[in-house]
Scaffold this motif. Structure first.
Motif, PDB file in Angstrom:
ATOM      1  N   GLU A  86      45.003  75.579  57.422  1.00  0.00           N
ATOM      2  CA  GLU A  86      46.205  76.361  57.521  1.00  0.00           C
ATOM      3  C   GLU A  86      46.255  77.689  58.089  1.00  0.00           C
ATOM      4  OE1 GLU A  86      46.977  74.143  53.887  1.00  0.00           O
ATOM      5  OE2 GLU A  86      44.958  75.676  55.177  1.00  0.00           O
ATOM      6  N   ALA A  87      44.900  78.083  58.301  1.00  0.00           N
ATOM      7  CA  ALA A  87      44.950  78.993  58.634  1.00  0.00           C
ATOM      8  C   ALA A  87      44.774  79.174  60.829  1.00  0.00           C
ATOM      9  CB  ALA A  87      43.144  79.795  58.727  1.00  0.00           C
ATOM     10  N   ALA A  88      43.879  78.430  60.593  1.00  0.00           N
ATOM     11  CA  ALA A  88      44.007  77.621  62.733  1.00  0.00           C
ATOM     12  C   ALA A  88      45.279  77.322  63.130  1.00  0.00           C
ATOM     13  CB  ALA A  88      43.133  76.380  62.620  1.00  0.00           C
ATOM     14  N   PHE A  89      46.413  76.616  62.158  1.00  0.00           N
ATOM     15  CA  PHE A  89      47.191  76.549  62.522  1.00  0.00           C
ATOM     16  C   PHE A  89      48.324  77.602  62.712  1.00  0.00           C
ATOM     17  CE2 PHE A  89      51.250  75.824  61.335  1.00  0.00           C
ATOM     18  CZ  PHE A  89      52.089  74.893  62.513  1.00  0.00           C
ATOM     19  N   GLU A  90      48.365  79.066  62.060  1.00  0.00           N
ATOM     20  CA  GLU A  90      49.131  79.326  62.254  1.00  0.00           C
ATOM     21  C   GLU A  90      48.395  80.495  62.980  1.00  0.00           C
ATOM     22  OE1 GLU A  90      49.421  81.628  57.673  1.00  0.00           O
ATOM     23  OE2 GLU A  90      49.903  80.270  57.263  1.00  0.00           O
ATOM     24  N   ALA A  91      47.176  80.821  63.183  1.00  0.00           N
ATOM     25  CA  ALA A  91      46.818  81.335  64.587  1.00  0.00           C
ATOM     26  C   ALA A  91      47.159  80.353  65.764  1.00  0.00           C
ATOM     27  CB  ALA A  91      45.044  81.380  64.520  1.00  0.00           C
ATOM     28  N   GLY A  92      46.986  79.369  65.762  1.00  0.00           N
ATOM     29  CA  GLY A  92      47.694  78.791  67.089  1.00  0.00           C
ATOM     30  C   GLY A  92      48.705  79.223  67.121  1.00  0.00           C
ATOM     31  N   ILE A  93      50.161  78.827  65.747  1.00  0.00           N
ATOM     32  CA  ILE A  93      51.555  79.703  66.095  1.00  0.00           C
ATOM     33  C   ILE A  93      51.448  80.897  67.127  1.00  0.00           C
ATOM     34  CG2 ILE A  93      53.820  79.779  64.337  1.00  0.00           C
ATOM     35  CD1 ILE A  93      53.209  76.821  65.507  1.00  0.00           C
ATOM     36  N   ALA A  94      50.704  81.763  66.159  1.00  0.00           N
ATOM     37  CA  ALA A  94      50.287  83.041  66.919  1.00  0.00           C
ATOM     38  C   ALA A  94      50.039  83.108  67.970  1.00  0.00           C
ATOM     39  CB  ALA A  94      49.895  83.974  66.397  1.00  0.00           C
ATOM     40  N   ARG A  95      49.156  82.196  68.624  1.00  0.00           N
ATOM     41  CA  ARG A  95      49.158  82.137  70.322  1.00  0.00           C
ATOM     42  C   ARG A  95      50.734  81.890  70.822  1.00  0.00           C
ATOM     43  NH1 ARG A  95      44.609  80.356  68.297  1.00  0.00           N
ATOM     44  NH2 ARG A  95      44.817  78.634  69.631  1.00  0.00           N
ATOM     45  N   ALA A  96      51.311  80.825  69.891  1.00  0.00           N
ATOM     46  CA  ALA A  96      52.271  80.378  70.913  1.00  0.00           C
ATOM     47  C   ALA A  96      53.349  81.275  71.534  1.00  0.00           C
ATOM     48  CB  ALA A  96      52.824  79.004  70.145  1.00  0.00           C
ATOM     49  N   THR A  97      53.968  82.802  70.116  1.00  0.00           N
ATOM     50  CA  THR A  97      54.884  83.220  70.574  1.00  0.00           C
ATOM     51  C   THR A  97      55.260  83.585  71.699  1.00  0.00           C
ATOM     52  OG1 THR A  97      53.912  85.155  70.099  1.00  0.00           O
ATOM     53  CG2 THR A  97      54.873  83.243  67.898  1.00  0.00           C
ATOM     54  N   GLU A  98      54.144  83.541  72.882  1.00  0.00           N
ATOM     55  CA  GLU A  98      54.439  84.455  73.887  1.00  0.00           C
ATOM     56  C   GLU A  98      54.568  83.136  74.483  1.00  0.00           C
ATOM     57  OE1 GLU A  98      54.372  87.509  74.884  1.00  0.00           O
ATOM     58  OE2 GLU A  98      54.120  87.755  72.678  1.00  0.00           O
ATOM     59  N   LEU A  99      54.712  82.184  74.722  1.00  0.00           N
ATOM     60  CA  LEU A  99      55.201  80.897  75.649  1.00  0.00           C
ATOM     61  C   LEU A  99      56.894  80.460  75.107  1.00  0.00           C
ATOM     62  CD1 LEU A  99      52.651  78.302  74.814  1.00  0.00           C
ATOM     63  CD2 LEU A  99      52.611  79.705  76.880  1.00  0.00           C
ATOM     64  N   PHE A 100      56.603  80.948  73.641  1.00  0.00           N
ATOM     65  CA  PHE A 100      58.336  80.599  73.569  1.00  0.00           C
ATOM     66  C   PHE A 100      59.265  82.010  74.332  1.00  0.00           C
ATOM     67  CE2 PHE A 100      56.897  77.163  70.996  1.00  0.00           C
ATOM     68  CZ  PHE A 100      57.912  76.666  70.739  1.00  0.00           C
ATOM     69  N   ARG A 101      58.719  83.447  73.794  1.00  0.00           N
ATOM     70  CA  ARG A 101      59.567  84.465  74.064  1.00  0.00           C
ATOM     71  C   ARG A 101      59.451  84.081  75.629  1.00  0.00           C
ATOM     72  NH1 ARG A 101      58.320  89.811  71.633  1.00  0.00           N
ATOM     73  NH2 ARG A 101      56.680  88.464  70.452  1.00  0.00           N
ATOM     74  N   ALA A 102      58.856  83.701  76.361  1.00  0.00           N
ATOM     75  CA  ALA A 102      59.017  83.539  77.452  1.00  0.00           C
ATOM     76  C   ALA A 102      59.655  82.119  78.153  1.00  0.00           C
ATOM     77  CB  ALA A 102      57.549  83.247  78.861  1.00  0.00           C
ATOM     78  N   ALA A 103      60.012  81.845  77.354  1.00  0.00           N
ATOM     79  CA  ALA A 103      60.591  79.932  77.494  1.00  0.00           C
ATOM     80  C   ALA A 103      62.522  80.907  78.480  1.00  0.00           C
ATOM     81  CB  ALA A 103      60.581  79.381  76.590  1.00  0.00           C
ATOM     82  N   LYS A 104      62.452  80.218  78.814  1.00  0.00           N
ATOM     83  CA  LYS A 104      63.935  79.934  79.528  1.00  0.00           C
ATOM     84  C   LYS A 104      64.992  79.540  78.628  1.00  0.00           C
ATOM     85  CE  LYS A 104      68.034  78.625  82.734  1.00  0.00           C
ATOM     86  NZ  LYS A 104      67.775  77.122  83.204  1.00  0.00           N
ATOM     87  N   GLY A 105      66.129  80.443  78.019  1.00  0.00           N
ATOM     88  CA  GLY A 105      67.055  80.498  76.926  1.00  0.00           C
ATOM     89  C   GLY A 105      67.116  79.526  75.611  1.00  0.00           C
ATOM     90  N   CYS A 106      65.260  80.871  75.106  1.00  0.00           N
ATOM     91  CA  CYS A 106      64.656  80.887  74.110  1.00  0.00           C
ATOM     92  C   CYS A 106      65.635  82.384  73.500  1.00  0.00           C
ATOM     93  CB  CYS A 106      63.102  80.935  73.607  1.00  0.00           C
ATOM     94  SG  CYS A 106      62.942  80.235  72.062  1.00  0.00           S
ATOM     95  N   ARG A 107      66.561  81.746  72.051  1.00  0.00           N
ATOM     96  CA  ARG A 107      66.170  83.552  71.980  1.00  0.00           C
ATOM     97  C   ARG A 107      65.560  84.402  70.817  1.00  0.00           C
ATOM     98  NH1 ARG A 107      73.251  83.720  70.695  1.00  0.00           N
ATOM     99  NH2 ARG A 107      73.427  83.086  72.934  1.00  0.00           N
ATOM    100  N   SER A 108      65.249  83.359  69.843  1.00  0.00           N
ATOM    101  CA  SER A 108      63.938  83.744  68.331  1.00  0.00           C
ATOM    102  C   SER A 108      63.104  82.667  68.446  1.00  0.00           C
ATOM    103  CB  SER A 108      65.005  84.858  67.378  1.00  0.00           C
ATOM    104  OG  SER A 108      65.919  83.569  66.526  1.00  0.00           O
ATOM    105  N   PHE A 109      62.010  82.880  67.745  1.00  0.00           N
ATOM    106  CA  PHE A 109      60.640  82.396  66.766  1.00  0.00           C
ATOM    107  C   PHE A 109      60.422  82.549  65.809  1.00  0.00           C
ATOM    108  CE2 PHE A 109      56.680  80.358  66.927  1.00  0.00           C
ATOM    109  CZ  PHE A 109      56.921  78.963  66.583  1.00  0.00           C
ATOM    110  N   ALA A 110      60.672  81.790  64.463  1.00  0.00           N
ATOM    111  CA  ALA A 110      60.106  82.740  63.153  1.00  0.00           C
ATOM    112  C   ALA A 110      59.635  81.608  62.671  1.00  0.00           C
ATOM    113  CB  ALA A 110      61.500  82.349  62.540  1.00  0.00           C
TER     114      ALA A 110
END
Length: 99
Positions: free
Chosen positions: A15-39
């Motif tokens: 769980e902790a490693a997965f959550e850390a990976g998702i936290a790092r990935a948020t920047e990829l989604f923030r920059a993605a064309k057409g992505c409005r939000s990520f939760a």
């Protein structure tokens, strides 16, 4: 607007490693064309189950522009080692909002 709901079951104890990976990935989604939000939400009853809730301008913004792109591959590299099974993904449209 399209809401992508991805249900992800992960390997117990990761769980902790997965959550850390998702936290790092948020920047990829923030920059993605057409992505409005990520939760992300974690199940109370099944602690190894997560749901990603990602809002896209259009279905194509997710399925054509993002999926298969280098940022998508980078995201998958960050989190897929923790998957118990492939994620279950569906796309939804808002039909009623009461509050």
């Amino acid at each position: 607007m399209i809401l992508e709901i991805a249900q992800i079951d992960i390997k117990p104890g990761s769980e902790a490693a997965f959550e850390a990976g998702i936290a790092r990935a948020t920047e990829l989604f923030r920059a993605a064309k057409g992505c409005r939000s990520f939760a992300m939400r974690r199940s109370v009853e099944k602690p190894q189950r997560y749901r990603l809730l990602i809002e896209w301008d259009t279905l194509e913004a997710h399925t054509k522009d993002f999926t298969g792109s280098q940022p998508w591959k980078d995201y998958r590299a960050m989190v897929s080692p923790y998957f118990e099974a492939p994620p279950q993904v569906e796309h939804t449209e808002l039909t009623l909002q009461a509050f």
